[in-house]
Design a protein around this motif. Structure first.
Motif, PDB file in Angstrom:
ATOM      1  N   ALA A 107      -6.272  22.329  24.776  1.00  0.00           N
ATOM      2  CA  ALA A 107      -7.187  21.432  25.369  1.00  0.00           C
ATOM      3  C   ALA A 107      -6.391  20.454  26.226  1.00  0.00           C
ATOM      4  N   ASN A 108      -6.753  20.354  27.644  1.00  0.00           N
ATOM      5  CA  ASN A 108      -5.950  19.688  28.360  1.00  0.00           C
ATOM      6  C   ASN A 108      -7.010  18.601  29.038  1.00  0.00           C
ATOM      7  N   LEU A 109      -6.611  16.988  28.773  1.00  0.00           N
ATOM      8  CA  LEU A 109      -7.704  16.441  29.062  1.00  0.00           C
ATOM      9  C   LEU A 109      -7.257  15.501  30.258  1.00  0.00           C
ATOM     10  N   ARG A 110      -7.766  15.311  31.405  1.00  0.00           N
ATOM     11  CA  ARG A 110      -7.268  14.770  32.582  1.00  0.00           C
ATOM     12  C   ARG A 110      -8.287  13.842  33.205  1.00  0.00           C
ATOM     13  N   PRO A 111      -8.372  12.543  32.753  1.00  0.00           N
ATOM     14  CA  PRO A 111      -9.022  11.385  33.197  1.00  0.00           C
ATOM     15  C   PRO A 111      -8.995  11.195  34.706  1.00  0.00           C
ATOM     16  N   SER A 112      -9.956  11.001  35.364  1.00  0.00           N
ATOM     17  CA  SER A 112     -10.010  10.700  36.890  1.00  0.00           C
ATOM     18  C   SER A 112     -10.852   9.720  37.125  1.00  0.00           C
ATOM     19  N   PHE A 113     -10.400   8.528  37.301  1.00  0.00           N
ATOM     20  CA  PHE A 113     -11.252   7.226  37.588  1.00  0.00           C
ATOM     21  C   PHE A 113     -10.788   6.564  38.886  1.00  0.00           C
ATOM     22  N   LEU A 114     -11.741   5.853  39.619  1.00  0.00           N
ATOM     23  CA  LEU A 114     -11.189   5.020  40.838  1.00  0.00           C
ATOM     24  C   LEU A 114     -11.026   3.535  40.061  1.00  0.00           C
ATOM     25  N   TYR A 115      -9.700   3.011  40.210  1.00  0.00           N
ATOM     26  CA  TYR A 115      -9.766   1.548  40.117  1.00  0.00           C
ATOM     27  C   TYR A 115     -10.354   0.892  41.190  1.00  0.00           C
ATOM     28  N   ASP A 116     -11.156  -0.243  40.793  1.00  0.00           N
ATOM     29  CA  ASP A 116     -11.822  -0.986  41.868  1.00  0.00           C
ATOM     30  C   ASP A 116     -10.478  -1.528  42.754  1.00  0.00           C
ATOM     31  N   GLY A 132     -17.913   4.534  43.039  1.00  0.00           N
ATOM     32  CA  GLY A 132     -16.991   4.623  42.089  1.00  0.00           C
ATOM     33  C   GLY A 132     -17.031   5.920  41.325  1.00  0.00           C
ATOM     34  N   PHE A 133     -16.162   6.272  40.635  1.00  0.00           N
ATOM     35  CA  PHE A 133     -16.382   7.439  39.716  1.00  0.00           C
ATOM     36  C   PHE A 133     -15.587   7.504  38.386  1.00  0.00           C
ATOM     37  N   ASP A 134     -16.051   8.096  37.384  1.00  0.00           N
ATOM     38  CA  ASP A 134     -15.043   7.906  36.107  1.00  0.00           C
ATOM     39  C   ASP A 134     -15.499   9.305  35.436  1.00  0.00           C
ATOM     40  N   MET A 135     -14.431  10.330  35.535  1.00  0.00           N
ATOM     41  CA  MET A 135     -14.778  11.587  34.942  1.00  0.00           C
ATOM     42  C   MET A 135     -13.633  12.058  34.014  1.00  0.00           C
ATOM     43  N   MET A 136     -13.854  13.010  33.186  1.00  0.00           N
ATOM     44  CA  MET A 136     -12.982  13.490  32.323  1.00  0.00           C
ATOM     45  C   MET A 136     -12.942  15.051  32.702  1.00  0.00           C
ATOM     46  N   ILE A 137     -11.743  15.504  33.000  1.00  0.00           N
ATOM     47  CA  ILE A 137     -11.880  17.005  33.146  1.00  0.00           C
ATOM     48  C   ILE A 137     -10.918  17.584  31.936  1.00  0.00           C
ATOM     49  N   VAL A 138     -11.860  18.582  31.361  1.00  0.00           N
ATOM     50  CA  VAL A 138     -11.294  19.223  30.281  1.00  0.00           C
ATOM     51  C   VAL A 138     -10.996  20.699  30.598  1.00  0.00           C
ATOM     52  N   ARG A 139      -9.862  20.724  30.473  1.00  0.00           N
ATOM     53  CA  ARG A 139      -9.192  22.123  31.075  1.00  0.00           C
ATOM     54  C   ARG A 139      -8.689  23.036  29.934  1.00  0.00           C
ATOM     55  N   GLU A 140      -9.075  24.513  29.788  1.00  0.00           N
ATOM     56  CA  GLU A 140      -8.812  25.210  28.840  1.00  0.00           C
ATOM     57  C   GLU A 140      -7.302  25.560  29.254  1.00  0.00           C
ATOM     58  N   LEU A 141      -6.285  25.563  28.321  1.00  0.00           N
ATOM     59  CA  LEU A 141      -5.015  25.319  28.572  1.00  0.00           C
ATOM     60  C   LEU A 141      -3.929  26.607  28.192  1.00  0.00           C
TER      61      LEU A 141
END
Ligand code: IPM
Ligand code: MG
Length: 361
Positions: A107-116, A132-141
């Motif tokens: 499991a590969n967790l890649r959080p992607s969010f935009l700092y103000d 803005g956005f705040d997501m977590m990509i959960v990638r099978e690895l």
């Protein structure tokens, strides 16, 4: 507490960014009374040069015996570096795949969010950035195209290359469960990304996701085709909470998701398996073109170290302190060149590390 960290600098900018992450960890250790012991491990091009292979058995054993692995990046410039002509299983990147597989990190967790503070560095139009956005990509690895059989052969006089995309239901189920567990701690929405209009693996993927979803009635699940997802990420990134997807799609979409944060130099990652042992690395590569110049952005690696504190060591307070220090530095207008915009103060990689260290409370 006492933790053993396998430290892999790797190639290109790897040594520079890992150095900064360790600086930060050492400040955390001092402030919060922990001991982090590092064991240096070679992986990637530097291991090929020293041992003739990208990851030795001993190196993997060292990683296995540690509490967590901190990694910079491996590889050179694809197509022109001195390792390119080696067989696929001997290239620098093969070391990375071998350690992911060897440690069972599916499991590969890649959080992607935009700092103000970085909204002006976001390449999307203002109205999208402002949302803005705040997501977590959960990638099978550890499955899919990366680990299927591959070969290059001559068939009827024509050179032919084959890669195999294969998933079994158990591989899909365990990453699905990880994705749902993460969604439960966030905004409870999963976008499961597939190519079910073409691929059998995607149809199986969707079937298993739907089964697992029954155990998480609070989570809203939507299926999205990967090409549409690529488009939606730049059109309306705010719609995403957890993006759950297979290995190759996750590789591509996470680069895209990182770029909309302003720079790929901001995206951290955690690779996890069934135990506490995890591998923490920035989502970006070794950037050989800027290696040795002290201009790389160390923030993704430092954020990865914060993920290590959180996920492998259960040190949430300490992880919060690192993340807050990064936010503070950005608020005070310090920028590495990749996120530099008008009126900001440009600093080098090592200066960015120092500034973050000084702000750890
Ligand atoms: C990543 C990288 C790796 C991958 C490469 C270096 C093999 O791009 O971690 O995203 O494709 O997984
Ligand atoms: Mg990638």
């Amino acid at each position: 507490m006492n933790f053993n960290i396998a430290s892999i600098s790797g190639d290109g900018i790897g040594p520079e960014i890992v150095r900064e992450a360790k600086k930060v960890l050492d400040v955390v250790a001092k402030k919060y009374n922990h001991t982090f012991n590092y064991t240096e491990v070679l992986m990637g091009g530097c291991s090929i040069d020293a041992h003739g292979e990208p990851l030795t058995k001993e190196a993997l054993e060292t990683a296995k015996a540690s509490d967590a692995v901190l990694l910079g990046a491996v590889g050179g410039t694809v197509g022109v570096d001195k390792w390119y002509d080696l067989a696929p299983n001997l290239r620098p990147e093969a070391g990375l795949l071998a350690i992911r597989k060897g440690l069972g990190l599916f499991a590969n967790l890649r959080p992607s969010f935009l700092y103000d503070e970085l909204k002006s560095a976001c390449p999307l139009k203002e109205s999208v950035a402002d949302a803005g956005f705040d997501m977590m990509i959960v990638r099978e690895l550890t499955g899919g195209l990366y680990f299927g059989d591959r070969k290059t052969e001559t068939v009827d006089g024509v050179v032919t290359a084959t890669d195999t995309l294969k998933y079994d239901e158990n591989e899909i189920r365990r990453i699905a469960i990880k994705g749902f567990e993460i969604a439960m701690k966030r905004r409870k929405k999963i976008t499961s990304v597939d190519k079910a209009n073409v691929l059998d693996t995607s149809r199986l993927w969707n079937k298993v996701i739907a089964e697992v979803a029954k155990d998480y009635p609070e989570v809203v699940v939507e299926n999205m085709l990967v090409d549409n997802c690529a488009m939606q990420l730049v059109k309306n990134p705010a719609q995403f909470d957890v993006i759950l997807t297979e290995n190759m799609f996750g590789d591509i979409l996470s680069d895209e998701a990182s770029m909309v944060t302003g720079s790929i130099g901001m995206l951290s990652s955690a690779s996890l398996g069934a135990t506490k042992l995890g591998l923490y690395e920035p989502s970006h590569g070794a950037a050989p073109d800027i290696a040795g110049q002290d201009i790389a952005n160390p923030i993704a690696t430092i954020l990865s170290a914060a993920m290590m504190l959180r996920y492998s060591f259960d040190l949430d307070k300490e992880a919060d302190a690192v993340e807050a220090a990064i936010k503070q530095v950005l608020k005070e207008d310090y920028r590495t060149v990749d996120i530099m915009t008008e009126g900001m103060k440009q600093v080098k990689c090592s200066e960015m590390g120092d500034l973050i260290c000084e702000r750890i409370a």
